[in-house]
Design an enzyme around this catalytic site. Structure first.
Site, short mmCIF file in Angstrom:
data_model
loop_
_atom_site.label_atom_id
_atom_site.label_comp_id
_atom_site.label_asym_id
_atom_site.label_seq_id
_atom_site.Cartn_x
_atom_site.Cartn_y
_atom_site.Cartn_z
N TRP A 189 -12.94 1.55 -4.63
CA TRP A 189 -11.53 1.15 -4.50
C TRP A 189 -11.24 0.98 -3.02
O TRP A 189 -11.60 1.82 -2.20
CB TRP A 189 -10.57 2.20 -5.07
CG TRP A 189 -9.16 1.81 -4.75
CD1 TRP A 189 -8.43 0.83 -5.35
CD2 TRP A 189 -8.34 2.32 -3.69
NE1 TRP A 189 -7.21 0.69 -4.73
CE2 TRP A 189 -7.13 1.60 -3.71
CE3 TRP A 189 -8.52 3.30 -2.71
CZ2 TRP A 189 -6.10 1.83 -2.79
CZ3 TRP A 189 -7.48 3.55 -1.80
CH2 TRP A 189 -6.29 2.82 -1.86
N LYS A 232 -5.75 -2.89 -8.33
CA LYS A 232 -4.43 -2.28 -8.11
C LYS A 232 -3.41 -3.39 -7.90
O LYS A 232 -3.74 -4.46 -7.39
CB LYS A 232 -4.50 -1.37 -6.87
CG LYS A 232 -3.28 -0.48 -6.68
CD LYS A 232 -3.54 0.57 -5.59
CE LYS A 232 -2.34 1.49 -5.43
NZ LYS A 232 -2.59 2.60 -4.52
N HIS A 266 -1.77 1.66 -11.88
CA HIS A 266 -1.99 0.49 -11.01
C HIS A 266 -1.46 -0.83 -11.54
O HIS A 266 -1.93 -1.89 -11.13
CB HIS A 266 -3.48 0.33 -10.71
CG HIS A 266 -3.98 1.32 -9.70
ND1 HIS A 266 -5.18 1.23 -9.07
CD2 HIS A 266 -3.38 2.43 -9.19
CE1 HIS A 266 -5.35 2.23 -8.24
NE2 HIS A 266 -4.26 2.98 -8.30
C1 RNT Z 1 -5.87 4.50 -5.18
C2 RNT Z 1 -6.88 4.58 -6.29
C3 RNT Z 1 -8.07 5.44 -5.99
C4 RNT Z 1 -7.69 6.73 -5.27
C5 RNT Z 1 -8.84 7.65 -5.04
C6 RNT Z 1 -8.48 8.76 -4.11
O1 RNT Z 1 -4.73 3.89 -5.57
O2 RNT Z 1 -6.26 5.00 -7.46
O3 RNT Z 1 -8.76 5.69 -7.16
O4 RNT Z 1 -6.67 7.40 -5.95
O5 RNT Z 1 -9.91 6.94 -4.61
ZN ZN Z 2 -7.53 5.41 -9.15
#
Ligand code: RNT
Ligand code: ZN
Length: 423
Positions: A189, A232, A266
């Site tokens: 991510w 996201k 997300h």
């Molecule tokens: C961020 C993502 C991701 C994080 C973690 C800490 O919006 O959800 O997964 O929450 O990597």
């Molecule tokens: Zn996440």
């Protein structure tokens, strides 16, 4: 009537009869539930802090609010807290680590320098504790991520830095998977995006696709590492544009045969991931879920027994998807006891799965096929107050973990004896 063994067993027998009446085999449901592993996210234990000790702010559009005392500040403290949480949750589970949680022994190790040896302590502990491990490269809380761009950065040197971080993270994940003899899911991510309307929506996405292709170039056995990519909609500071959107990663995952990660927080507030599972699994082999709870602008509240949590669980069970969907948690709340947050979120996720496993699927499907939507609705509503709690209590009893909120006694004791003594 006290919730002693005898009463819990007799409530369970009564529940068994109620479910048998509608064709549900409760002990089969319990067996199925015991085979589900949830991946607990290490970052609930220390507010996504990690152990690099660089004093860098979190950033990346992530924010943790609250100042509940006693957060873990060392790997040993975090391991002890996770073990404590796991002792209050029925079943065998996994731990999901971020690259920033390596053990760097006081020497600065930059993200493009991390190695499997920095995670040896976690691997040894996981072997000892019989836990699987999952992993995430950390593309935030770093000077080279402070402008909100990493793998999609226009500066080639910065992209290369982050690609190297991703490459090394996969090697670490592979080491974890092979040592633990259980595939390690490595989830990518990145925060990349813009606060305000971009002039060019295309180029950053082209750069991201190219960076990912380089990052994933080394091939690994799926028995040791499985790659996943997380989309996201927006974050703090990336309200107008996120490079790694849902469409971007859905396309990427399908064409590159990667796993897609759907985080429940997300998407648009009325858009739900429960409706995306059956569609995406028509085209993807596997999914990773980040079970979370969005509240207004936040995407990471502690998982509670919401309609959406129940719907996610129903989709996994009704579609027989449990072998193709990996369940991870993703929330961070620093305003309550952090161990309790893990316990509440994980127990709820398991409880929702149990509720889904106790559905009289034949009955519901028959009504639907016969276009008898009245019966379908009547039963779906009735089932909400069926004796799920009696089955859950029995399952906890069977697994030797506290019944009801009795796990709070343990959490309070641990708070008194351990957490309150931390600086
Ligand atoms: C961020 C993502 C991701 C994080 C973690 C800490 O919006 O959800 O997964 O929450 O990597
Ligand atoms: Zn996440």
């Amino acid at each position: 009537m006290p919730a002693n063994t005898e009463n819990i067993e007799s409530a369970y027998r009564l529940a068994e009869c109620r479910y048998a009446e509608i064709g549900v085999d409760v002990s089969a449901a319990i067996n199925k539930l015991s085979s589900v592993s949830i991946s607990l996210h290490c970052w609930q234990g220390d507010d996504v802090g990690g152990f690099e000790n660089t004093g860098q702010r979190l950033g990346g559009g992530l924010a943790v609010t609250g100042n509940y005392p006693g957060k873990a500040t060392t790997p040993d403290e975090l391991r002890s807290d996770v073990s404590h949480a796991l002792s209050l949750i029925p079943g065998r589970h996994r731990l999901n680590l971020h690259a920033s949680y390596g053990e760097f022994a006081g020497t600065p190790v930059d993200r493009n320098e991390i190695e499997p040896r920095h995670f040896q302590g976690w691997i040894d502990w996981a072997i000892e504790s019989g836990l699987g491990l999952d992993f995430n490269p950390t593309f935030f809380a770093h000077p080279l991520a402070n402008d909100g761009l990493t793998l999609a950065h226009p500066d080639r040197a910065i992209r290369d830095f982050w690609i190297e971080h991703g490459v090394r993270s996969r090697q670490i994940a592979a080491q974890m998977g092979s040592r633990l003899k259980s595939p390690c899911i490595n989830n990518v991510w990145i925060p990349d995006g813009y606060k305000d309307t971009p002039a060019d929506r295309l180029a950053p996405r082209q750069r991201l696709a190219a960076s990912l292709d380089t990052l994933f170039a080394e091939s690994f056995d799926a028995a040791v590492v499985k790659d996943s990519v997380e989309c996201k909609l927006f974050g703090l500071g990336s309200e107008s544009y996120v490079v790694g959107s849902h469409e971007f990663y859905l396309g990427y995952a399908i064409t590159r045969r990667k796993m897609l990660c759907l985080d429940a927080g997300h998407f648009h507030p009325t858009e739900v991931i429960s409706d995306k599972i059956s569609s995406t699994l028509l085209y993807l082999d596997e999914l990773l879920l980040h079970v979370s709870r969005g509240v207004r602008w936040d995407s990471d509240h502690v998982v509670t027994m919401t309609d959406e949590l129940r719907a996610i669980a129903q989709e996994l069970v009704r579609g027989d998807f449990l072998s193709r969907v990996h369940i991870g948690l993703d929330f961070f709340d620093a305003s309550i006891n952090r161990i309790a947050a893990w316990v509440i979120g994980t127990r709820n996720t398991l409880k929702a799965l149990l509720a889904a496993m106790l559905e009289p699927l034949d009955l519901l499907r028959r009504a639907e096929l016969e276009k008898d939507y009245t019966t379908r609705l009547a039963w779906m509503e009735e089932l909400k107050t069926y004796p799920i709690g009696a089955v859950w209590d029995f399952y906890c009893l069977q697994n030797n973990v506290p019944i009801g909120t009795r796990w709070m006694d343990d959490v309070r004791r641990y708070e008194r004896e351990v957490l309150s003594k931390r600086k």
